[in-house]
Design a protein around this motif. Sequence first.
Motif, short mmCIF file in Angstrom:
data_model
loop_
_atom_site.label_atom_id
_atom_site.label_comp_id
_atom_site.label_asym_id
_atom_site.label_seq_id
_atom_site.Cartn_x
_atom_site.Cartn_y
_atom_site.Cartn_z
N ALA A 145 26.94 -9.77 13.90
CA ALA A 145 26.12 -9.69 15.10
C ALA A 145 25.27 -10.94 15.33
O ALA A 145 24.65 -11.09 16.38
CB ALA A 145 25.22 -8.45 15.02
N ALA A 146 25.22 -11.84 14.34
CA ALA A 146 24.38 -13.04 14.48
C ALA A 146 24.94 -13.94 15.58
O ALA A 146 26.15 -14.14 15.66
CB ALA A 146 24.34 -13.80 13.16
N PRO A 147 24.07 -14.47 16.44
CA PRO A 147 24.54 -15.34 17.52
C PRO A 147 25.25 -16.58 16.99
O PRO A 147 24.88 -17.10 15.94
CB PRO A 147 23.25 -15.75 18.25
N ALA A 148 26.26 -17.04 17.72
CA ALA A 148 27.00 -18.25 17.33
C ALA A 148 26.01 -19.40 17.20
O ALA A 148 25.08 -19.53 17.98
CB ALA A 148 28.06 -18.58 18.38
N GLY A 149 26.16 -20.20 16.18
CA GLY A 149 25.30 -21.37 16.00
C GLY A 149 23.96 -21.07 15.35
O GLY A 149 23.25 -21.98 14.94
N SER A 150 23.62 -19.78 15.21
CA SER A 150 22.30 -19.43 14.68
C SER A 150 22.17 -19.75 13.20
O SER A 150 21.07 -19.75 12.66
CB SER A 150 22.01 -17.95 14.91
N LEU A 151 23.28 -20.02 12.55
CA LEU A 151 23.23 -20.28 11.11
C LEU A 151 23.36 -21.76 10.78
O LEU A 151 23.42 -22.13 9.61
CB LEU A 151 24.35 -19.50 10.41
#
Lengths: 460, 460
Positions: free
Chosen positions: A135-141
């Motif tokens: 569920a983490a947004p793309a690029g958030s990591l």
Amino acid sequence: MTKRTLLALAALALPFPLLAQHDPAAIQQKALGDDTAYGIVEDLTTEIGPRLAGTEREAAARAWAVERLKAMGFSNVRIEPFDMKTWVRGIETAEITGPFTGKMHISALGNSASTGDTGLEAEVVYFRTLADLQAAPAGSLRGKIAFVSHKMTRTQNGASYGQFGGVRRAGPSLAAQKGAAAIVIRSVGTDYHRNPHTGGTNFPEGVTPIPAAAISIPDAENLERMIARAAKKGEAVKMKLVLTPRQIGTTQSGNVIAEVPGSDPNAGMILVGGHLDSWDLGTGAIDDGAGVAISAAAAKLIMDAGTPKRTIRVVWFGAEEVGLFGGIAYAKKHGAAGHALAMESDFGADRIWQVDFKLPDGTDDLKTRIANALAPLGIGRSNQPAGGGPDVGPTVALGVNAIDLQQDGTDYFDLHHTPDDTLDKIDPKKLQQNVAAWATVLSIVANDPADLLPKGKAGD
Amino acid sequence: MTKRTLLALAALALPFPLLAQHDPAAIQQKALGDDTAYGIVEDLTTEIGPRLAGTEREAAARAWAVERLKAMGFSNVRIEPFDMKTWVRGIETAEITGPFTGKMHISALGNSASTGDTGLEAEVVYFRTLADLQAAPAGSLRGKIAFVSHKMTRTQNGASYGQFGGVRRAGPSLAAQKGAAAIVIRSVGTDYHRNPHTGGTNFPEGVTPIPAAAISIPDAENLERMIARAAKKGEAVKMKLVLTPRQIGTTQSGNVIAEVPGSDPNAGMILVGGHLDSWDLGTGAIDDGAGVAISAAAAKLIMDAGTPKRTIRVVWFGAEEVGLFGGIAYAKKHGAAGHALAMESDFGADRIWQVDFKLPDGTDDLKTRIANALAPLGIGRSNQPAGGGPDVGPTVALGVNAIDLQQDGTDYFDLHHTPDDTLDKIDPKKLQQNVAAWATVLSIVANDPADLLPKGKAGD
Ligand SMILES: [Zn+2]
Ligand SMILES: [Zn+2]
Ligand SMILES: [Zn+2]
Ligand SMILES: [Zn+2]
């Protein structure tokens, strides 16, 4: 002179007591006092030790296996080689660098990328489950280390491995796609020791592999506590990772094959086995020294009782852990033709508690005879179809029959893929119960008149 | 209005329910629902982690301890520093190089010498026991690695540690005196995990220290098998050792002290505690996070119930693991004077099963009251004298009374001095049983009219 007296006299004339040929009860009894299987695991774990697929150690295991299987009296002992892409472990350390301190026990997952010798230091982002990572947004990591936890449960039949194993199998590629610099997972296991559980992961075509590793469960819980405490102060936990595994290109692996030739080539053969390769952290005692030992020791008991009707083919598969390469190579080379049955042992060395069947219509009597013969060993009959296991799976998928002797997996994931997979974890009495169950099934099926050959499916 | 009614009314007027002051049964009951001790171990193991004596991490633990003990409401919270010679761990690896292969899980023993960065490779000479090593001719180990095995047993009272611990305590200096290049011992422990058990060893004046380390028990058994197999072929097993610990000279350690002031300074104080330092492999949860937590949580329960007659002094000792330096420094500084009783917790966090007394003649009634009050917790009275434990030992040796609340040590040596000494090994319910036992004893002795002050011995 009755026929019975004649047989009794004939028995007396032999140099050692003759078992009633392929009397399942007698073979079962003999197996319960037989230490052949334990000897195989003891020798393999002591003289060879860890034997990662594609490496020199796996090749050493094959050479050892050929010698051992010949010495046991099997026929047609040979290696069927195949090529594979091989990954090897390097240095692996993990240290918390802020706001707390501490070293974590960590091991890279198969196919992990390297951090380089100088390592990488980054903020840790916590995900309670794989779904949360998803569920983490793309690029958030971007530039961060994803940490995915979970709490694997114990199940007797190992079903929880399917449910929790996704963190290891799918987590790394998911984190890579979201831009993470690396991923650390809570080990997929049920113990509370400082043992990381390794295992394979995969990065699909087009996804650049990132460093991916598992920390031990006590470390994972400590990291969760650190993250919660740091978060209260508005801080993030930082970790320094050094992981230097590498892909070493194409090398050779292979399946080791040995046979008990049957008297009736047209009756089809019985394929039995386990995998010879192991992960490199332990000595591969329960995964899968036990499996190769059980299958070969059971086949030898049949061989020693006299020529069976059906050939028994023992295959000690190569390169299971890293992608089922041995099982796939076997199925590709041999197909389904001529295989009456396939059986595999790859779930440790605990006692067998259940038997599953995948046999053709019209074999109800055969199934009942097998189930009745297994009952004295504390094994119950199930209504679920046999699957055959990872190595014989590709062969079973071609239409070959299967019987599964299900081992109790309650404690299996305490040891699975850890440094703790060592000889001392095997209970010789339980191993004998396994061999007894296998030999019982083989003694019945190897001589059964039923037509068990695979049929071409409609449309084939 | 009766006195009883008056007390009842007084109780109602207070902002929270007043325990009948120092009613042992009520305090015991409260302790069984109190999570103060667990909170201390959780915070110490998470926020500080490993805290090797004399290092910056032990200093961080002292700073943390002062803050924590003040926050708990104790008085006179302070550090009593002392100097010590400090040893720190370096790299540690061990690999079998012939005729078999394999990595061993190894950890240096405290005071081990270094092999140097390039390590040393040598033949391994096997000794089944310490006595066998003792019997080896002088010079017979020149240039070799001595390997001393044994098979430590489980005992509820830990007696086997005395019997088997000699392999670690005396083995290294003995091997050094016989010319060994290094010594590797089977871990002094009872588990079957790939965890080496570290611990201190000593080289007496005039004996040059050699590299000395423990391998995990599965590794030790594998090494024994390798040695037996190699011997059959007339070969010796070779091992490559890299151990780079070092002595870093004199640094500071210290004891952290906190008090519950009593109403009668002439009645003598009760000294309670455990040790704050830990080995560096685990996070020091059972050894001895539990001990500092139990002693302080019990003292706090007494404090919260109202001022006791006797002062309770909580001491979290420094540098126990490496030579009882904190306990010796305390006894040197404070002597016996003014100490009515000493108690210590340093044997894990399992349930207390026995109470031992070392109290003056004429205190039979006191002992009986204590034993009766402990009985509901499943604790039996023994006839052996209390010893007091390692940290308060030097104080007790000066003539101070002691009461031992004996913990069940059956599983203690599964974890002792290993990476596995982590928070998850503590059962919160058992920890509460410990605190309940301690608080029960304190509530009785802290208010007892008996004269418990140490008497100068004849000739003193
Ligand atoms: Zn396996
Ligand atoms: Zn596996
Ligand atoms: Zn201790
Ligand atoms: Zn200790």
